[in-house]
Enzyme design. Structure first.
Site: not given
Ligand code: OAD
Length: 246
Positions: A123, A105-107, A191, A131, A71
């Protein structure tokens, strides 16, 4: 196969008439800021770990130093980068359309830093500390840095303020996001792979509410099949084009 320009026009025409817009964002919206997405191949030091192992209470308990280090590595990347045109396009969108809410979903807090006002963070926030035992948010002066990870005043380890696999999301934030999805008339998904629940249910609630669904992603996702319009491309390029047509 319709051209991207025709699809952009179709999406913009519908957004112009929108009354309530929900924008669900995932790691892809921050990818062009230099923030590694969650499921793209882990780079460098983390190549041999499954992120889900690192982003879980069990993973942290098994190896607190390793998870804390992961992290800290991700925090450094967030500190050293900035929002990209995709984030700023969503700020414009919120200004142009009456009721827009960003459900992310982004942090990384890049939507807030870019200037969006109406944001639901499902998230948590990577820069925040909690803690591990009490769960409460910790101020910087409550961290005892004599160990790695640091310890809380109660003696337990400090953990990052994000939701981990197997943990529940902040309940009122999630119910607000579901209510927004059930009452929107356009849902824009940007995304996200659409594989992590419960966030991935949000476009389905919008679909049940007969909303118009639009997706921007550089690849098809698990959600693409329910979209009315799929705009394939990078968020930093497609979103500014889309918003400029509204
Ligand atoms: P992922 O990494 O699973 O997916 C990223 C998505 O963004 C994919 O569909 C890629 O094709 C797309 N992508 C990548 N680059 C891009 C760009 N330049 N423009 C548009 N799209 C693009 O990420 P998330 O779906 O956000 O949770 O993952 C969801 C959650 O899974 C996260 O929030 C995380 C994880 O568990 C926590 O951290 C709590």
């Amino acid at each position: 196969m319709e051209s991207l320009d025709n699809l952009l026009t179709k999406a913009a025409e519908r957004l112009k008439k929108a009354k309530r817009v929900v924008v669900l964002t995932g790691a892809g919206v921050s990818a062009e800021s230099g923030i590694p997405t969650f499921r793209d191949a882990q780079v460098g030091l983390w190549e041999k770990y499954d992120p889900a192992e690192l982003a879980s209470p069990e993973g942290f308990q098994a190896n607190p130093k390793l998870v804390w280090g992961w992290y800290e590595y991700r925090r450094e990347i967030v500190r050293n980068n900035i929002p990209n045109p995709a984030h700023y396009a969503l700020v414009e969108l919120e200004k142009k359309l009456p009721h827009t809410v960003i459900v992310t979903q982004n942090v990384d807090e890049y939507h807030r830093i870019a200037g969006n006002q109406n944001i639901l963070e499902l998230h948590g926030r990577i820069m925040e500390n909690r803690c591990f035992k009490e769960g409460r948010l910790l101020k910087d002066n409550e961290l005892n840095h004599s160990s790695i990870p640091p310890r809380c005043t109660c003696g337990a380890y400090v953990r990052p303020g994000v939701v981990w696999f197997g943990e529940s999301l902040p309940s009122n934030t999630l119910s607000q996001a579901f209510n927004e999805a059930r009452s929107c008339d356009v849902c824009l998904v940007v995304g996200t792979a659409g594989v992590v629940q419960p966030a991935a249910s949000i476009p389905y609630y919008a679909e049940q509410a007969k909303a118009f669904l639009i997706e921007i992603n550089n690849l098809p996702s698990a959600l693409t099949s329910i979209m009315q319009v799929f705009l394939q491309g990078k968020a930093g390029e497609v979103l500014p084009k889309l918003v400029s047509l509204i």
